[in-house]
Write an enzyme that holds these catalytic residues in place. Structure first.
Site, PDB file in Angstrom:
ATOM      1  N   MET A 163      61.152  -1.392  72.552  1.00  0.00           N
ATOM      2  CA  MET A 163      61.989  -1.036  73.691  1.00  0.00           C
ATOM      3  C   MET A 163      63.388  -1.568  73.393  1.00  0.00           C
ATOM      4  O   MET A 163      63.583  -2.780  73.316  1.00  0.00           O
ATOM      5  CB  MET A 163      61.419  -1.647  74.965  1.00  0.00           C
TER       6      MET A 163
ATOM      7  N   ARG B 262      56.621  -6.091  82.088  1.00  0.00           N
ATOM      8  CA  ARG B 262      56.750  -7.270  82.957  1.00  0.00           C
ATOM      9  C   ARG B 262      55.383  -7.831  83.340  1.00  0.00           C
ATOM     10  O   ARG B 262      55.213  -9.050  83.421  1.00  0.00           O
ATOM     11  CB  ARG B 262      57.571  -6.904  84.196  1.00  0.00           C
TER      12      ARG B 262
ATOM     13  N   TYR C  35      62.998 -13.053  79.031  1.00  0.00           N
ATOM     14  CA  TYR C  35      63.043 -11.635  78.646  1.00  0.00           C
ATOM     15  C   TYR C  35      62.290 -10.750  79.633  1.00  0.00           C
ATOM     16  O   TYR C  35      61.566 -11.219  80.490  1.00  0.00           O
ATOM     17  CB  TYR C  35      62.624 -11.392  77.207  1.00  0.00           C
ATOM     18  N   GLU C  36      62.544  -9.435  79.487  1.00  0.00           N
ATOM     19  CA  GLU C  36      62.096  -8.426  80.451  1.00  0.00           C
ATOM     20  C   GLU C  36      62.657  -8.683  81.850  1.00  0.00           C
ATOM     21  O   GLU C  36      62.026  -8.363  82.853  1.00  0.00           O
ATOM     22  CB  GLU C  36      60.561  -8.341  80.495  1.00  0.00           C
ATOM     23  N   GLY C  37      63.851  -9.231  81.888  1.00  0.00           N
ATOM     24  CA  GLY C  37      64.497  -9.563  83.153  1.00  0.00           C
ATOM     25  C   GLY C  37      64.222 -11.003  83.506  1.00  0.00           C
ATOM     26  O   GLY C  37      63.064 -11.400  83.691  1.00  0.00           O
TER      27      GLY C  37
END
Length: 596
Positions: free
Chosen positions: A160, A293, A437-439
């Site tokens: 991604m 997530r 990571y991933e927000g």
């Protein structure tokens, strides 16, 4: 440290709390009790015997980049070959492309095992499943026919590619370009950073899903498109063809997960194809991000389980001082540290956070399954709303929890916890990235308030609270559980009041969205775990009343529930008080006065 999958607890959650067999019947996938247990046992063998031994040396060895090629730590290629050959890669993939279609409620247990055995190893395969989901849902038939079967099998991996040096969370700042070509493809140019598994030697091809802008794209996030950009362009016969114009320019030298290649990827007019419609990239990517997530939440859970296992083993073996009530093992020079109240406090905190989070992971996985597989459309939509509400809580709370449990592990080990050879400090370093990571977890908290709570005026969170209150009332009707049920009911009602408060203050002042978000998420998570521990206690009491031979297991569940409600759930009060403190104390200090 050795890793052993917590099979008994996983079976308790799957079979006794969430009736996984009935769940599978509802989904119509043909899985039964015996098959599910057999899969879990083989998963435990693979993760314990093949993957876990890689964890320590991969941290020491790391990855290397020479002439654009990344070499993974010794043993990773062989372990990944087994991963593919034994069908683990295809576990959740769509059946029409060679997948096995396992529900998330079952698969999340295997994924947790992988995270606990070696997070670095799991990272290479983790994003492939999300890429498969995005391509399956949004890709053209031609792209799916060319790439999905190989990706589902695991022989090709996926990534991604979102982040750029100037564009992390704020994708409106994204600069990567995609120029249309005469043949319907696009020439993709730009650089992406922090790309997990962007280059490696474990699969024969790597398929990148890249966010980019078309020439006529509107500004901001409404002008982002998603493109499939493979390392090798697929031949008509499905084999890797011409090398694409992309490369790994560097690998990051990180605090943790050193066995995972975190790459700077350069796209120099690389050939790509649109996934979904033009300027619809963010919507397509969210399909992948929600899965990612949830998986990152499982990373926090897996690391926490490993840290808890190591802490317990050490506390039973390490001899230091005598118990406060007198010698517990007088035949030895000192007592094991597990006899000391403060060590028990730390161990029980680890245990109850880990086991409570496993219950919430299963509850969330069940919603994800129902969202995609329930035969009734209304039920699918309802499950989708519930899953969307829970995903930011799972991602943020589990990863915060993983860091806390690893830190407690270091504390239990004492000085040895700070020394590399014992392994606990690696877990603390590895887990730290999961909060980022991933927000970042602050972004997850904003998502919970802005998109979920404010998005529907609190309707979905209110429905969840109603459901949990009903279960609480049922448990409260049993005298042995009445005190526990009363404690949980108090928190659930308070959670409802806090939800209304956050809605009200956010409507008056948008700064309150950010000021309340982290504490509201934490309060929500601690209360959710409290409600689930009550349900676990109810099931344990039922088993004991029914004469189960596993007396020690079920009594441990009751003791754990009691500890959580009396010693961990009160943390929610702190988050409530902080939340009610408001935004003004955060925002009134002039920036210049922050100077020292």
């Amino acid at each position: 440290m050795n890793y052993q999958a917590p099979l008994r607890d996983m079976r308790f959650v799957l079979h006794e709390l969430f009736d996984v067999t009935g769940h599978c019947e509802q989904l119509g996938n043909g899985l039964d009790h015996e098959l599910i247990d057999g899969v879990l046992e083989e998963a435990a063998r693979y993760t314990g015997e093949v993957v876990a031994p890689l964890n320590r040396h991969s941290d020491e060895q790391g990855v290397s980049l020479v002439d654009g090629a990344v070499t993974t730590p010794q043993g990773f290629r062989e372990a990944y070959a087994q991963f593919v050959e034994n069908g683990w890669a295809s576990m959740t993939g769509p059946e029409q492309y060679g997948g096995q279609g396992f529900p998330q409620l079952v698969a999340c247990n295997f994924h947790e095992m992988l995270m606990g055995a070696s997070l670095s190893f799991r990272i290479y395969s983790g994003l492939t499943e999300g890429a498969v989901l995005a391509l399956y849902k949004h890709g053209s038939e031609a792209l799916k026919d060319a790439y999905l079967e190989k990706m589902v099998s695991g022989s090709w991996t996926g990534t991604m590619c979102l982040t750029e040096p100037q564009a992390g969370t704020d994708l409106a700042l994204l600069r990567t370009r995609a120029e249309p070509q005469a043949d319907g493809s696009y020439a993709v140019s730009g650089s992406k950073i922090f790309i997990s598994g962007g280059e490696h030697d474990m699969s024969e091809n790597i398929v990148h899903l890249v966010l980019a802008r078309l020439p006529d794209a509107p500004p901001g996030v409404k002008g982002i498109s998603l493109l499939l950009v493979p390392k090798f362009i697929a031949n008509p016969d499905g084999t890797p063809g011409a090398r694409n114009a992309l490369s790994c320019g560097a690998i990051e030298h990180k605090m943790g997960i050193k066995g995972a290649a975190t790459c700077v990827m350069n796209f120099d007019g690389a050939t790509g194809w649109l996934v979904g419609g033009a300027n619809q990239g963010l919507a397509c990517m969210f399909t992948m991000m929600n899965d990612a997530r949830f998986q990152v939440g499982l990373q926090g859970l897996g690391i926490a389980e490993q840290a808890w296992q190591g802490s317990l083993a050490y506390a039973r073996e390490r001899l230091q001082s005598r118990g406060l009530a007198g010698a517990q093992q007088p035949d030895k020079a000192a007592d094991p540290i597990i006899v000391h109240p403060d060590v028990r406090r730390m161990l029980l905190t680890q245990k109850t956070l880990v086991e409570g989070s496993r219950m919430l992971a299963a509850y969330t996985a069940r919603q994800l399954d129902l969202e995609h597989g329930h035969p009734d459309e209304a039920a699918r939509k309802a499950a989708g709303r519930r899953a969307a509400l829970l995903i930011p809580i799972v991602k943020a709370f589990f990863t915060d929890m993983g860091q806390e449990v690893a830190s407690l592990g270091v504390q239990i080990y004492g000085g040895h916890g700070y020394i590399r050879e014992w392994g606990m400090e690696q877990l603390m370093r590895d887990s730290r990235i999961t909060q980022l990571y991933e927000g970042t977890n602050g972004i997850q908290a904003l998502d919970l308030i802005r998109r979920k709570l404010l998005g529907d005026g609190g309707a979905e969170i209110g429905a969840l609270q109603d459901e949990l209150l009903a279960a609480c009332e049922a448990a409260g009707g049993r005298p042995a559980l009445a005190a526990m049920a009363a404690s949980v009911q108090t928190r659930l009602l308070e959670w409802r009041e806090l939800s209304a408060h956050v809605l009200a203050v956010s409507a008056r002042n948008p700064q309150e969205i950010g000021a309340t978000s982290v504490d509201f998420l934490a309060y929500s998570a601690y209360t959710l775990l409290g409600a689930l521990w009550l349900q676990a206690a109810a099931r344990a009491q039922e088993a004991l009343d029914g004469g189960s031979a596993e007396v020690a297991f079920y009594q441990a569940k009751l003791h754990s529930a009691d500890f959580y409600l009396r010693r961990v759930l009160p943390r929610a009060s702190m988050h409530r008080e902080a939340l009610l403190g408001g935004a003004d104390c955060l925002m009134t200090l002039p920036e210049a006065d922050f100077a020292f």
